[in-house]
Design a protein around this motif. Structure first.
Motif, short mmCIF file in Angstrom:
data_model
loop_
_atom_site.label_atom_id
_atom_site.label_comp_id
_atom_site.label_asym_id
_atom_site.label_seq_id
_atom_site.Cartn_x
_atom_site.Cartn_y
_atom_site.Cartn_z
N ALA A 51 0.84 -1.21 0.00
CA ALA A 51 0.00 0.00 0.00
C ALA A 51 0.87 1.26 0.00
CB ALA A 51 -0.94 -0.01 1.20
N ILE A 52 1.89 1.28 0.84
CA ILE A 52 2.79 2.45 0.89
C ILE A 52 3.53 2.59 -0.44
CG2 ILE A 52 4.87 3.41 1.97
CD1 ILE A 52 2.30 3.66 3.71
N ARG A 53 4.00 1.47 -0.98
CA ARG A 53 4.70 1.50 -2.28
C ARG A 53 3.79 2.07 -3.36
NH1 ARG A 53 4.45 -2.26 -6.35
NH2 ARG A 53 3.71 -3.98 -5.05
N ARG A 54 2.56 1.63 -3.42
CA ARG A 54 1.65 2.09 -4.46
C ARG A 54 1.34 3.58 -4.32
NH1 ARG A 54 2.08 1.76 -8.27
NH2 ARG A 54 -0.01 2.35 -8.88
N VAL A 55 1.14 4.06 -3.11
CA VAL A 55 0.88 5.49 -2.92
C VAL A 55 2.11 6.29 -3.35
CG1 VAL A 55 0.45 7.31 -1.20
CG2 VAL A 55 -0.85 5.15 -1.11
N ALA A 56 3.29 5.87 -2.90
CA ALA A 56 4.51 6.60 -3.27
C ALA A 56 4.75 6.56 -4.78
CB ALA A 56 5.71 6.01 -2.52
N ASP A 57 4.59 5.39 -5.39
CA ASP A 57 4.80 5.28 -6.84
C ASP A 57 3.81 6.14 -7.61
OD1 ASP A 57 6.77 3.44 -6.24
OD2 ASP A 57 5.70 1.71 -7.05
N HIS A 58 2.57 6.19 -7.14
CA HIS A 58 1.55 6.99 -7.81
C HIS A 58 1.91 8.47 -7.73
CE1 HIS A 58 -3.08 7.12 -8.56
NE2 HIS A 58 -2.40 7.19 -9.68
N LEU A 59 2.37 8.91 -6.57
CA LEU A 59 2.79 10.31 -6.41
C LEU A 59 3.98 10.63 -7.31
CD1 LEU A 59 2.41 10.60 -2.54
CD2 LEU A 59 1.16 11.98 -4.23
N VAL A 60 4.98 9.75 -7.32
CA VAL A 60 6.18 9.96 -8.15
C VAL A 60 5.83 9.96 -9.63
CG1 VAL A 60 8.37 8.91 -8.87
CG2 VAL A 60 7.82 9.12 -6.44
N ASP A 61 5.04 8.99 -10.06
CA ASP A 61 4.67 8.86 -11.46
C ASP A 61 3.99 10.12 -11.99
OD1 ASP A 61 4.22 7.59 -13.97
OD2 ASP A 61 2.21 7.03 -13.31
N HIS A 62 2.98 10.58 -11.28
CA HIS A 62 2.25 11.75 -11.77
C HIS A 62 3.02 13.06 -11.56
CE1 HIS A 62 -1.16 9.68 -13.32
NE2 HIS A 62 -1.40 9.08 -12.18
N LEU A 63 3.91 13.09 -10.57
CA LEU A 63 4.77 14.26 -10.41
C LEU A 63 5.71 14.38 -11.60
CD1 LEU A 63 5.69 16.63 -8.62
CD2 LEU A 63 7.28 15.05 -7.52
N ALA A 64 6.29 13.26 -12.01
CA ALA A 64 7.16 13.26 -13.19
C ALA A 64 6.38 13.68 -14.43
CB ALA A 64 7.78 11.88 -13.38
N GLU A 65 5.14 13.20 -14.54
CA GLU A 65 4.29 13.61 -15.67
C GLU A 65 4.06 15.11 -15.66
OE1 GLU A 65 -0.36 13.39 -17.14
OE2 GLU A 65 0.28 12.09 -15.51
N MET A 66 3.66 15.65 -14.52
CA MET A 66 3.37 17.08 -14.43
C MET A 66 4.61 17.92 -14.75
SD MET A 66 1.60 19.35 -11.39
CE MET A 66 2.73 18.76 -10.14
N GLU A 87 7.56 15.36 -23.41
CA GLU A 87 6.62 14.25 -23.38
C GLU A 87 6.88 13.47 -22.09
OE1 GLU A 87 3.42 12.40 -24.96
OE2 GLU A 87 4.44 14.11 -25.88
N PRO A 88 5.86 13.18 -21.30
CA PRO A 88 6.10 12.40 -20.08
C PRO A 88 6.67 11.03 -20.39
CG PRO A 88 3.93 13.42 -20.02
CD PRO A 88 4.48 13.62 -21.41
N GLN A 89 7.58 10.59 -19.56
CA GLN A 89 8.19 9.28 -19.71
C GLN A 89 7.17 8.22 -19.29
OE1 GLN A 89 11.50 8.71 -17.06
NE2 GLN A 89 12.46 7.24 -18.43
N PRO A 90 6.99 7.19 -20.10
CA PRO A 90 6.03 6.15 -19.71
C PRO A 90 6.51 5.44 -18.44
CG PRO A 90 7.12 5.58 -21.79
CD PRO A 90 7.64 6.92 -21.36
N ASP A 91 5.56 5.06 -17.61
CA ASP A 91 5.96 4.35 -16.39
C ASP A 91 6.03 2.86 -16.69
OD1 ASP A 91 3.69 2.68 -15.12
OD2 ASP A 91 2.66 4.53 -15.65
N HIS A 92 6.82 2.19 -15.88
CA HIS A 92 6.98 0.74 -16.02
C HIS A 92 6.80 0.07 -14.65
CE1 HIS A 92 8.26 1.17 -20.16
NE2 HIS A 92 9.06 2.14 -19.76
#
Length: 152
Positions: A47-62, A70-75
């Motif tokens: 759960a903590i990993r998913r919340v952190a990854d979600h924050l990082v992923d969309h922060l990188a996108e923004m 172009e935002p880098q695709p997540d893996h």
């Protein structure tokens, strides 16, 4: 959390993290059995990993969109995978680490969102959701913590 119609995008993200961490404070009592939710299973670490990854992923996108990249695709393996580390006991030290990690990520988000005008929040550059919508989407990351719930 407060009513999402009245909260700012920054408050939505910070409130999500506060909600997750309030639940995480009860996870040191976790019995080691993954908790099923929909078609997945969750553990405190996952759960903590998913919340952190979600924050990082969309922060990188923004950030990419703000500078015209172009935002880098997540893996990420996301919720589909429950790894060995996800199954480890969730200790007080893990809770301290989660507090540090998620609180800092929420602060970065809040600072960035608060620096944007309403026009930038609602008419964001590049493809995808507006940054206001992105913040409200992130607020839904409570799902991962709610899947485990209060384990006190």
């Amino acid at each position: 959390m407060s009513d999402s119609a009245q909260e700012t995008p920054a408050q939505a993200v910070v409130g999500m993290v506060e909600h997750v961490l309030a639940l995480a404070a009860t996870w040191t009592h976790w019995d080691g059995r993954p908790v099923p939710a929909d078609d997945r299973v969750y553990t405190p670490h996952k759960a903590i990993r998913r919340v952190a990854d979600h924050l990082v992923d969309h922060l990188a996108e923004m950030e990419a969109r703000l500078v015209g990249e172009e935002p880098q695709p997540d893996h990420w393996h996301a919720s589909a995978v429950t790894g060995e580390a996800d199954l480890a006991p969730f200790t007080l030290q893990d809770l301290d680490e989660a507090r540090s990690r998620l609180t800092r990520l929420a602060r970065v988000w809040a600072n960035r969102l608060d620096a944007l005008s309403d026009d930038q929040l609602d008419h964001s550059p590049g493809q995808g959701w507006s940054f206001r919508q992105l913040a409200l989407h992130l607020a839904g990351s409570t799902y991962y913590a709610d899947a485990l719930g209060d384990l006190s």
